[in-house]
Write a protein that holds these residues in place. Structure first.
Motif, PDB file in Angstrom:
ATOM      1  N   LEU A  68      38.062 -19.912  48.963  1.00 31.56           N
ATOM      2  CA  LEU A  68      37.838 -19.834  50.419  1.00 31.56           C
ATOM      3  C   LEU A  68      36.556 -20.559  50.831  1.00 31.56           C
ATOM      4  O   LEU A  68      36.468 -21.155  51.909  1.00 31.56           O
ATOM      5  CB  LEU A  68      37.783 -18.373  50.868  1.00 31.56           C
ATOM      6  N   SER A  69      35.518 -20.504  50.001  1.00 27.50           N
ATOM      7  CA  SER A  69      34.259 -21.195  50.310  1.00 27.50           C
ATOM      8  C   SER A  69      34.474 -22.698  50.350  1.00 27.50           C
ATOM      9  O   SER A  69      33.942 -23.393  51.230  1.00 27.50           O
ATOM     10  CB  SER A  69      33.196 -20.831  49.276  1.00 27.50           C
ATOM     11  N   SER A  82      34.638 -11.683  50.324  1.00 27.75           N
ATOM     12  CA  SER A  82      33.298 -11.466  49.762  1.00 27.75           C
ATOM     13  C   SER A  82      33.028  -9.985  49.610  1.00 27.75           C
ATOM     14  O   SER A  82      32.429  -9.537  48.612  1.00 27.75           O
ATOM     15  CB  SER A  82      32.252 -12.118  50.676  1.00 27.75           C
ATOM     16  N   GLU A 115      37.141 -15.956  46.281  1.00 25.10           N
ATOM     17  CA  GLU A 115      35.962 -16.264  47.106  1.00 25.10           C
ATOM     18  C   GLU A 115      35.570 -17.723  46.956  1.00 25.10           C
ATOM     19  O   GLU A 115      35.187 -18.390  47.922  1.00 25.10           O
ATOM     20  CB  GLU A 115      34.795 -15.350  46.712  1.00 25.10           C
ATOM     21  N   LEU A 160      36.985 -15.080  54.642  1.00 17.57           N
ATOM     22  CA  LEU A 160      35.944 -15.236  53.618  1.00 17.57           C
ATOM     23  C   LEU A 160      35.027 -14.029  53.591  1.00 17.57           C
ATOM     24  O   LEU A 160      34.622 -13.566  52.512  1.00 17.57           O
ATOM     25  CB  LEU A 160      35.147 -16.510  53.891  1.00 17.57           C
TER      26      LEU A 160
END
Length: 763
Positions: free
Chosen positions: A400-401, A302, A397, A298
């Protein structure tokens, strides 16, 4: 005519002396009152300073030298006899080297019992072990000291023990009881301990082991036996310590092994129950590891999204153009820009020759516009690619969050269920570490126990004992020193216990009186009469010096009526009175000497005059003054004896006759001297002192006590006597410790010693 002159002179002398007598008597009364009031106060004052007068102590030692020498001789003789009677003691010595550490065959930390101890504590412990009772018992047992007669021979029994042995039966001699055997063993151990001396050698690791006994051969054997027993006991202690440690570790290993197995079993059962899976590396489980990996991914996504977003924002802000970096990466745009630059340069070059409407110029213009259109299309394509990259990174992103959020929930739930798991795991780790450490130590001790060496070695073995004591010279020196110290102490003690007046300084200090003279002591067979026959003798010169001092004793000279007295009998007052009377007569004065001692007269024997009639007859009214006065062999000297001894001398002296006699005699004679009785114990002397114009107190050196002299002065002052001073008689240099020689009070004999010896020889 001569008679008239004589009567006129007598009348003149009769008036002036009466006035003079009244003045003297008034002054005497005032001085007596002041002295009586201040004597008690002054006697308590001390004029000594805080400083130590070494010279005074030296005088004491010289004076009491025979006491010092006698004490030194007695102690020296006792030391000599004691030394000769002492049993000879022989000493044998063994030298040992004591190292703090053993040879490091196997370096095992903590195995040596002295490892880590301070050197001072270690060596002091070794010295105490050498002198321990256990070692002494071991040596006594090895030497067989408690058996047979060796102990009795080396250590004779006390008188009480010897007396008890006489009453023991023969059966008791053959077999000893257990108590007696134990007592003999304890006595043998005490004998070894008493004879042992440990002497460390400074700044080294060497120790000298001395043993003292009456037998030189036994001293040698005992010293070597002590060294060997100490080495053996040290090895035994090390072996016992290693064996004990090995046994102890075996027990501990068994306990820790069982404990480790139980803790591992509990850990596995709990993990199965809670569905906890561990990777076996560290303490993190699979969920925690996935969470860590996802967190790293992550973070990377990012960063990519932020970078793509930055490129997209820059592309939007370029308004139809792109960054040089994007152009540099696109070869098509780069070639089109080069083509555009070439066409623009050619157009500008031909614009100098042709007009813009010229066909060639219009054609070039069309080529330039076509290239610019192609560049714009390529730039638009690049912006679209940047936007697509940004949107893709943003979507990745987000995904993955979301996954990270779900995994966090799972990990938190797992951690809440892993608290007891971690407790079990820590217990397993701790037990495993303890077990591994003890197992390693157990193996090391097993190896080191068989290869350890001793840290004590014999450097020099003892040889046959040499005579150690008694040392005659040393004992005599110590005895002499102790004797001298004892003698000095006794001399000082005797001196301070001696409260007699010994020197003029003592008289001035203790009695607060001036000393008018010092009369030397005559050696036998010389008498005062023989000494006075030589006018140049020290004895005669001393009295002439007193005569001179009396002339300056008062403001008016010598008191017209002078009483000579003393504290106690036989202090030399009669000799002083008679000698002073003769000395004043030698000056051409008319002198009357009155023997006022109505209890023990002595002047008539010295002068060789009869004593049938005298002062007592006059005081009783039986005779006149002219009838009792006798002439002497000395011109100008008249003598009044005591006469018959009355039963009541004090009553006679207190009568008016005595007052009249003193008054008339003072008028008729230039000097009146009264030989009075002693002051202490009698009332006669204070009565005569009150009547006399002045009183001279005679003090015998080395005999008159301070308290007696003070009491005598108090009695005289209470009678309002005018004491003009003191005379120290029978003075010898030994009374003051030999401190007064030629420069002090022996100067009277200057130039007269040879003549005195001749006179004594001639007589």
């Amino acid at each position: 005519m001569s008679e008239n002159n004589e009567s006129g002179n007598n009348g003149e002398n009769g008036q002036l002396p009466s006035t003079h007598v009244a003045g003297d008597r008034q002054q005497a009364m005032m001085a007596a009152r002041q002295q009586a009031l201040s004597l008690d106060v002054r006697s308590n004052e001390s004029s000594d300073s805080d400083e130590i007068d070494l010279l005074a102590y030296w005088r004491v030692l010289v004076k009491r030298r025979w006491t010092v020498l006698g004490a030194a001789g007695i102690v020296l003789a006792v030391a000599l006899v004691g030394t000769l009677l002492m049993t000879p003691i022989y000493r044998a010595t063994t030298s040992l080297q004591i190292d703090r550490d053993t040879i490091k065959v196997v370096d095992v930390e903590g195995i040596s019992p002295v490892e880590g101890a301070a050197d001072k504590d270690f060596y002091q412990t070794q010295y105490e072990l050498l002198q321990s009772r256990a070692l002494a018992e071991r040596v006594a047992s090895q030497l067989g000291l408690a058996e047979g007669e060796a102990l009795d021979r080396l250590s004779p029994p006390s008188p009480w023990q010897a007396l008890g042995n006489l009453f023991r039966s023969g059966d008791e001699d053959e077999a000893l009881t257990d108590d007696e055997a134990n007592q003999r063993a304890a006595a043998a151990a005490r004998f070894i301990m008493n004879g042992l001396t440990v002497e460390p050698v400074r700044n080294s690791r060497l120790v000298r082991v001395h043993f003292d006994s009456p037998d030189p051969d036994f001293s040698e054997r005992a010293s070597n036996a002590i060294a060997e027993a100490f080495i053996a006991s040290n090895l035994e202690r090390r072996f016992d310590s290693s064996s004990y440690a090995k046994t102890y570790l075996e027990d501990r290993l068994e306990e820790l092994k069982l404990k480790l197995e139980d803790s591992e079993r509990q850990l596995v059962e709990f993990a199965q129950q809670e569905q906890i899976v561990s990777s076996g590396e560290g303490s993190a489980n699979l969920s925690e590891q996935n969470l860590g990996s996802l967190n790293s991914a992550l973070a990377e996504v990012s960063r990519d999204r932020i970078r793509a977003e930055s490129r997209w924002r820059q592309a939007q802000a370029s308004k139809g153009t792109v960054l040089l970096g994007e152009i540099g990466e696109n070869s098509i745009i780069k070639s089109l820009q080069e083509r555009l630059a070439t066409l623009q340069a050619e157009y500008q070059d031909k614009l100098r020759l042709y007009k813009p409407g010229y066909p060639l110029m219009v054609q070039l213009k069309g080529h330039i516009e076509e290239v610019e259109r192609q560049i714009a299309a390529e730039v638009a394509n690049i912006k679209s690619a940047i936007q697509a990259e940004y949107l893709a990174a943003q979507e990745q992103e987000r995904l993955l969050s979301e996954q990270m959020t779900g995994l966090k929930t799972e990990v938190l739930d797992l951690q809440s269920r892993s608290i007891q798991y971690n407790i079990f795991k820590r217990e397993v780790d701790t037990n495993r570490e303890l077990y591994d450490g003890l197992l390693q130590r157990y193996k090391e001790i097993g190896v080191a126990g068989g290869v350890s060496s001793n840290n004590i070695a014999v450097v020099d073995r003892a040889q046959r004992g040499y005579k150690f004591k008694p040392k005659l010279v040393l004992n005599l020196a110590i005895g002499l020193l102790l004797g001298l110290i004892l003698g000095v102490v006794l001399a000082v003690l005797f001196e301070f216990l001696d409260d007699t007046l010994k020197s003029p300084e003592d008289v001035e200090k203790e009695l607060r009186m001036s000393v008018l003279g010092v009369i030397p002591l005559l050696k036998a067979p010389l008498t005062p009469a023989k000494a006075l026959d030589d006018p140049r003798s020290a004895f005669a010169e001393a009295y002439r010096s007193v005569r001179t001092a009396l002339q300056f004793s008062t403001d008016t000279g010598v008191p017209r009526c002078l009483l000579v007295t003393s504290s106690t009998p036989a202090e030399g007052k009669s000799t002083t009175a008679l000698t002073l009377a003769k000395n004043f007569a030698q000056l051409g004065k008319r002198v009357l000497i009155i023997d006022g001692d109505l209890r023990n007269p002595s002047l008539h024997r010295v002068l060789g005059k009869p004593n049938e009639i005298g002062l007592s007859n006059y005081l009783a009214g039986a005779s006149k003054a002219t009838e009792v006065i006798q002439a002497t062999d000395t011109p100008g000297l008249m003598y009044m004896p005591t006469g018959p001894l009355p039963p009541n001398p004090a009553e006679l002296l207190m009568g008016p006759k005595m007052v009249s006699l003193v008054s008339i005699a003072s008028e008729k004679f230039d000097q009146v001297i009264i030989d009075g009785p002693p002051v202490m114990g009698l009332a006669d002397a204070p009565i005569l002192a009150n009547l006399a114009h002045g009183t001279l107190l005679v003090v015998e050196a080395g005999e008159t006590r301070i308290g007696v002299a003070r009491n005598a002065l108090k009695r005289l002052y209470s009678a309002r006597a005018h004491v003009i001073g003191a005379l120290l008689t029978k003075f010898s240099a030994k009374h003051a410790g030999g401190a007064y020689g030629y420069g002090a009070y022996n100067y009277y004999s200057y130039g007269a010693q040879a003549d005195t010896k001749k006179l004594a020889h001639r007589r």
